[in-house]
Structure formats: structure tokens, C-alpha cells
Design a protein around this motif. Structure first.
Motif, PDB file in Angstrom:
ATOM      1  N   MET A   1       0.840  -1.180   0.000  1.00 50.61           N
ATOM      2  CA  MET A   1       0.000   0.000   0.000  1.00 50.61           C
ATOM      3  C   MET A   1       0.889   1.249   0.000  1.00 50.61           C
ATOM      4  N   LEU A   2       0.544   2.181  -0.841  1.00 51.89           N
ATOM      5  CA  LEU A   2       1.305   3.426  -0.914  1.00 51.89           C
ATOM      6  C   LEU A   2       0.788   4.408   0.120  1.00 51.89           C
ATOM      7  N   ASN A   3       1.689   5.173   0.676  1.00 55.71           N
ATOM      8  CA  ASN A   3       1.316   6.168   1.673  1.00 55.71           C
ATOM      9  C   ASN A   3       1.207   7.520   0.975  1.00 55.71           C
ATOM     10  N   ARG A   4      -0.019   7.815   0.451  1.00 58.58           N
ATOM     11  CA  ARG A   4      -0.218   9.086  -0.239  1.00 58.58           C
ATOM     12  C   ARG A   4      -1.562   9.676   0.148  1.00 58.58           C
ATOM     13  N   THR A   5      -1.695  10.948  -0.085  1.00 55.12           N
ATOM     14  CA  THR A   5      -2.953  11.618   0.243  1.00 55.12           C
ATOM     15  C   THR A   5      -4.017  11.229  -0.772  1.00 55.12           C
ATOM     16  N   ILE A   6      -5.256  11.487  -0.415  1.00 52.52           N
ATOM     17  CA  ILE A   6      -6.358  11.210  -1.339  1.00 52.52           C
ATOM     18  C   ILE A   6      -6.189  12.044  -2.605  1.00 52.52           C
ATOM     19  N   LYS A   7      -5.786  13.280  -2.431  1.00 50.67           N
ATOM     20  CA  LYS A   7      -5.583  14.168  -3.590  1.00 50.67           C
ATOM     21  C   LYS A   7      -4.535  13.577  -4.531  1.00 50.67           C
ATOM     22  N   ASP A   8      -3.432  13.089  -3.961  1.00 51.74           N
ATOM     23  CA  ASP A   8      -2.371  12.486  -4.783  1.00 51.74           C
ATOM     24  C   ASP A   8      -2.847  11.194  -5.442  1.00 51.74           C
ATOM     25  N   ALA A   9      -3.631  10.398  -4.721  1.00 49.66           N
ATOM     26  CA  ALA A   9      -4.138   9.144  -5.273  1.00 49.66           C
ATOM     27  C   ALA A   9      -5.079   9.410  -6.447  1.00 49.66           C
ATOM     28  N   ILE A  10      -5.927  10.404  -6.315  1.00 48.73           N
ATOM     29  CA  ILE A  10      -6.849  10.753  -7.404  1.00 48.73           C
ATOM     30  C   ILE A  10      -6.072  11.271  -8.608  1.00 48.73           C
ATOM     31  N   ALA A  11      -5.036  12.068  -8.358  1.00 49.51           N
ATOM     32  CA  ALA A  11      -4.197  12.563  -9.454  1.00 49.51           C
ATOM     33  C   ALA A  11      -3.484  11.401 -10.147  1.00 49.51           C
ATOM     34  N   ALA A  12      -2.991  10.436  -9.385  1.00 49.54           N
ATOM     35  CA  ALA A  12      -2.317   9.275  -9.980  1.00 49.54           C
ATOM     36  C   ALA A  12      -3.313   8.430 -10.783  1.00 49.54           C
ATOM     37  N   GLU A  13      -4.520   8.290 -10.257  1.00 49.36           N
ATOM     38  CA  GLU A  13      -5.553   7.540 -10.964  1.00 49.36           C
ATOM     39  C   GLU A  13      -5.894   8.223 -12.293  1.00 49.36           C
ATOM     40  N   GLU A  14      -6.052   9.524 -12.255  1.00 44.26           N
ATOM     41  CA  GLU A  14      -6.343  10.284 -13.474  1.00 44.26           C
ATOM     42  C   GLU A  14      -5.209  10.138 -14.490  1.00 44.26           C
ATOM     43  N   ALA A  15      -3.979  10.229 -14.018  1.00 49.37           N
ATOM     44  CA  ALA A  15      -2.820  10.083 -14.907  1.00 49.37           C
ATOM     45  C   ALA A  15      -2.795   8.683 -15.524  1.00 49.37           C
ATOM     46  N   PHE A  16      -3.132   7.681 -14.727  1.00 48.98           N
ATOM     47  CA  PHE A  16      -3.170   6.316 -15.248  1.00 48.98           C
ATOM     48  C   PHE A  16      -4.168   6.208 -16.400  1.00 48.98           C
ATOM     49  N   PHE A  17      -5.400   6.669 -16.170  1.00 48.03           N
ATOM     50  CA  PHE A  17      -6.424   6.551 -17.213  1.00 48.03           C
ATOM     51  C   PHE A  17      -6.063   7.376 -18.451  1.00 48.03           C
ATOM     52  N   ARG A  18      -5.480   8.546 -18.264  1.00 46.99           N
ATOM     53  CA  ARG A  18      -5.110   9.387 -19.411  1.00 46.99           C
ATOM     54  C   ARG A  18      -3.952   8.788 -20.213  1.00 46.99           C
ATOM     55  N   SER A  19      -3.084   8.027 -19.561  1.00 48.48           N
ATOM     56  CA  SER A  19      -1.914   7.483 -20.260  1.00 48.48           C
ATOM     57  C   SER A  19      -2.113   6.053 -20.773  1.00 48.48           C
ATOM     58  N   HIS A  20      -3.156   5.375 -20.342  1.00 52.50           N
ATOM     59  CA  HIS A  20      -3.378   3.991 -20.754  1.00 52.50           C
ATOM     60  C   HIS A  20      -4.107   3.969 -22.099  1.00 52.50           C
ATOM     61  N   PRO A  21      -3.598   3.215 -23.079  1.00 49.09           N
ATOM     62  CA  PRO A  21      -4.215   3.215 -24.409  1.00 49.09           C
ATOM     63  C   PRO A  21      -5.663   2.713 -24.429  1.00 49.09           C
ATOM     64  N   ALA A  22      -6.028   1.869 -23.489  1.00 45.58           N
ATOM     65  CA  ALA A  22      -7.396   1.348 -23.475  1.00 45.58           C
ATOM     66  C   ALA A  22      -8.390   2.355 -22.898  1.00 45.58           C
ATOM     67  N   TYR A  23      -7.899   3.312 -22.110  1.00 46.09           N
ATOM     68  CA  TYR A  23      -8.793   4.245 -21.431  1.00 46.09           C
ATOM     69  C   TYR A  23      -8.602   5.700 -21.814  1.00 46.09           C
ATOM     70  N   ASP A  24      -7.582   6.020 -22.591  1.00 45.90           N
ATOM     71  CA  ASP A  24      -7.260   7.433 -22.828  1.00 45.90           C
ATOM     72  C   ASP A  24      -8.400   8.223 -23.457  1.00 45.90           C
ATOM     73  N   LYS A  25      -9.216   7.570 -24.280  1.00 45.68           N
ATOM     74  CA  LYS A  25     -10.315   8.292 -24.939  1.00 45.68           C
ATOM     75  C   LYS A  25     -11.520   8.500 -24.017  1.00 45.68           C
ATOM     76  N   ILE A  26     -11.616   7.720 -22.949  1.00 48.93           N
ATOM     77  CA  ILE A  26     -12.727   7.856 -22.009  1.00 48.93           C
ATOM     78  C   ILE A  26     -12.245   8.217 -20.607  1.00 48.93           C
ATOM     79  N   ALA A  27     -11.031   8.703 -20.497  1.00 46.12           N
ATOM     80  CA  ALA A  27     -10.435   9.000 -19.194  1.00 46.12           C
ATOM     81  C   ALA A  27     -11.285   9.970 -18.377  1.00 46.12           C
ATOM     82  N   GLY A  28     -11.959  10.885 -19.031  1.00 48.38           N
ATOM     83  CA  GLY A  28     -12.799  11.851 -18.336  1.00 48.38           C
ATOM     84  C   GLY A  28     -14.011  11.233 -17.666  1.00 48.38           C
TER      85      GLY A  28
END
Length: 74
Positions: free
Chosen positions: A1-28
Motif C-alpha cells: 500500500m502506498l502512503n499518499r494523500t487522497i488528492k495524490d491518489a486521485i491525481a495518480a488515478e487520473e494520470a493512469f487513465f489518461r496514459s493507458h491506451p485502453a482508457y485514454d479516450k474515455i479517461a474523463g
């Protein structure tokens, strides 16, 4: 488990979806904030339906409810 804030976790999640080829078009439409919004809309819709049913029930049977309440010993 990573020790990060909720804000950081949401930002990392958003970055994941925006950078993943399967999700980049629906990341929003992906992620916890979007899910929370969608679940909230479903809940509000459900509550409106249930409350309308209560309103109909209570407005259509005031006499019978008054009799039922009068019979309850407090």
C-alpha cells in the motif's frame, strides 16, 4: 500500500487513465470522482421515486393513517 494523500491518489488515478491506451479516450469518465458522481445521481433518482411513492401513499389515505396512529399506544 502506498502512503499518499487522497488528492495524490486521485491525481495518480487520473494520470493512469489518461496514459493507458485502453482508457485514454474515455479517461474523463473514469475514476473514483466520476463514480461518486454517478452513484450520487442514481441515489438521488431512487430517492425521488421512493419519496413520490410515500407522498402518494400519505396523501391518498389520510383517514386510515389517522385511525392507525390513533390506535398506537405511546
Amino acid at each position: 500500500m502506498l502512503n499518499r494523500t487522497i488528492k495524490d491518489a486521485i491525481a495518480a488515478e487520473e494520470a493512469f487513465f489518461r496514459s493507458h491506451p485502453a482508457y485514454d479516450k474515455i479517461a474523463g469518465r473514469c475514476g473514483v470522482p466520476q463514480l461518486a458522481t454517478e452513484v450520487n445521481l442514481i441515489l438521488v433518482h431512487h430517492l425521488n421515486i421512493v419519496l413520490q411513492g410515500f407522498k402518494s401513499f400519505f396523501s391518498s389515505t389520510p383517514g386510515s393513517l389517522a385511525k392507525e396512529l390513533a390506535g398506537i399506544a405511546i
